[in-house]
Design an enzyme around this catalytic site. Structure first.
Site, PDB file in Angstrom:
ATOM      1  N   ASP A  39       4.010  46.449   3.858  1.00  0.00           N
ATOM      2  CA  ASP A  39       4.300  46.125   2.452  1.00  0.00           C
ATOM      3  C   ASP A  39       3.757  47.184   1.493  1.00  0.00           C
ATOM      4  O   ASP A  39       3.748  46.976   0.273  1.00  0.00           O
ATOM      5  CB  ASP A  39       3.793  44.729   2.074  1.00  0.00           C
ATOM      6  CG  ASP A  39       2.270  44.623   2.126  1.00  0.00           C
ATOM      7  OD1 ASP A  39       1.640  45.398   2.868  1.00  0.00           O
ATOM      8  OD2 ASP A  39       1.714  43.750   1.425  1.00  0.00           O
ATOM      9  N   SER A  81       2.702  42.010   5.827  1.00  0.00           N
ATOM     10  CA  SER A  81       1.933  43.258   5.771  1.00  0.00           C
ATOM     11  C   SER A  81       2.048  44.091   7.050  1.00  0.00           C
ATOM     12  O   SER A  81       3.131  44.534   7.402  1.00  0.00           O
ATOM     13  CB  SER A  81       0.484  42.907   5.434  1.00  0.00           C
ATOM     14  OG  SER A  81      -0.253  44.055   5.166  1.00  0.00           O
TER      15      SER A  81
HETATM   16 MG    MG Z   1      -0.440  45.364   3.515  1.00  0.00          MG
END
Ligand code: MG
Length: 453
Positions: A242, A100
């Site tokens: 992401d 992320s």
């Molecule tokens: Mg994320």
């Protein structure tokens, strides 16, 4: 007294994460794959963000899943919400290789269930049990899984978003910073298909993240702000590593604080909802009061949850199952959930929804921001080894206020609120204080600190 409830040990609120070569490595990834393949059946889909360590990890996860007897479909590089969308449509679950917003040396694994949401706590504990006891099933040659790939399915995610919104009434100019992550393959395409002219910065997939870190902070988005100003764009959009989160800069190149983003999107979605009954908005106790203020104006009730998008998503599903009119959900960090599309944070949806907001209101983003109630938020840390003691003291000291114990303690007063909650991983507590002005927020913050010390 009953035994303590089992807790997740390896997986946090957003999967497993670690530095590559240290706590995160292909050996662990393969064991997670084996464990997942053991507790699940059928066809599992895997995907990854653009990190340099992605190929080693995804192959290890696949090896584990296949050896345990499940089939694997490799969806290649794509945003987490794209994987979730495709899993919900076609598969029995899967895994995303991503860290992320963490820096490039990190990577991680998020497990997704067949309904497209992140795996819940109970199943995660079951998976960890198999992992720690190494009690996975390893199949013989007749029963191992088969592998296929479907990289083109990313287009279904793009088209699924485009189909939700009307084409823009004119050719808007938009600036996008996908941050060299998987949104390079989606957000500019979504906006172009909706009729925009899109300029990009950090628009090539590159897991070294040469232009900026995966966390889309105000400091990291200078290049995007400059691009907005130099091209005369309506707004700039940026994603985390992401692309489940999206953040914005307005037409003046100014960073839009994520709680403002939440309130603006809520305004658009609630106004345009088809079901005109009272709407419900779901968000964690850490979200600004401007969300609730906007919700009230358009006949929506706010339901608060624990901090973490998974709790928001599951609460939305629970309320929908009861027949409630859930219009929107998400966190005040740019992670927004659009229940008409799917029940997970979706940065690509935010790109399209922001365009729809601008085009339906016929106003600049900087003007729309001025219509929001005034506010000032402070974020502080209180260092302590004894969080339980601090919470107890807080509860006693503020017994005269309206307290919410959903997650830590939220102290509600007219026109202001504060949240004090332990950090999940470090020896401090987070303190959020928000009021209409900076002076009021500081005064309230000092009052809290002096009364609990
Ligand atoms: Mg994320």
């Amino acid at each position: 007294m009953s035994a303590e409830e089992p807790k997740k040990q390896l997986f946090g609120t957003n999967g497993v994460r670690g530095v590559i070569g240290e706590s995160m490595n292909p050996t662990l990834a393969m064991k997670i794959g084996l464990s997942l393949g053991t507790i699940r059946k059928g066809k599992l889909a895997v995907g990854m963000d653009t990190r340099t360590s992605g190929p080693a990890l995804i192959n290890a996860v696949k090896a584990g899943i296949l050896a345990a007897g499940c089939d694997v479909v490799d969806l290649g590089v794509l945003p987490t919400p794209a994987l979730q969308y495709i899993i919900k449509k076609y598969y029995d679950g899967g895994a995303m290789i991503t860290a992320s917003h963490n820096p490039p040396e990190y990577n991680g694994i998020k497990i997704i269930d067949a309904d497209g949401t992140e795996m819940d706590d109970a199943s995660t504990i079951e998976l960890e049990k198999v992992l720690f006891s190494e009690s996975y099933t390893i199949r013989d040659w007749k029963n191992v899984g088969t592998e296929s790939s479907a990289h083109e399915r990313i287009n279904e995610y793009i088209d699924g978003i485009v189909a939700q919104f009307p084409k823009a009434d004119k050719e808007y100019v938009i600036a996008a910073d996908p941050g060299s992550g998987p949104a390079c393959l989606t957000t500019p395409v979504i906006l172009t298909k909706l009729g925009c002219k899109v300029h990009t910065v950090n628009g090539n997939c590159d897991g070294r993240f040469p232009g900026r870190l995966p966390e889309p902070s105000a400091e990291g988005l200078k290049a995007l702000s400059e691009l907005v100003v130099s091209t005369g764009a309506e707004f700039g959009i940026a994603h985390d590593g992401d692309a489940d989160r999206a953040v914005f800069v307005d037409d003046k190149g100014e960073y839009v604080e994520e709680n403002e983003e939440f309130a603006l999107m809520l305004m658009y979605l609630a106004k345009n909802r088809k079901d005109k009954r009272e709407g419900v908005v779901v968000t964690p106790v850490s979200t600004s009061f401007i969300a609730e203020a906007v919700a009230e104006k358009i006949n929506c009730r706010t339901v608060y949850t624990k901090v973490g998008s998974i709790y928001v998503a599951r609460k939305m599903l629970e309320l929908e199952a009861k027949g409630e009119n859930v219009v929107f959900g998400g966190e005040g960090n740019g992670g927004l959930i659009y229940p008409n599309h799917q029940h997970c944070r979706d940065g690509g949806m935010s790109a399209a929804a922001m365009l729809a907001l601008i085009s339906s209101e016929g106003k600049k983003l900087s003007e729309l921001r001025k219509e929001l109630p005034p506010r000032h938020m402070l974020r502080e840390k209180i260092y302590t080894k004894n969080a339980a003691e601090v919470l107890k003291k807080t509860e006693a000291a503020f017994a005269g206020d309206r307290l919410d114990r959903t997650d830590g303690i939220r102290i509600n007063r007219d026109g202001m609120w504060a949240l004090i909650r332990p950090s999940g991983t470090e020896p401090f507590m987070r303190l959020f204080v928000e009021a209409k002005t900076k002076e009021e927020a500081e005064k309230f913050c000092n009052e809290i600190k002096s009364r609990i010390e």
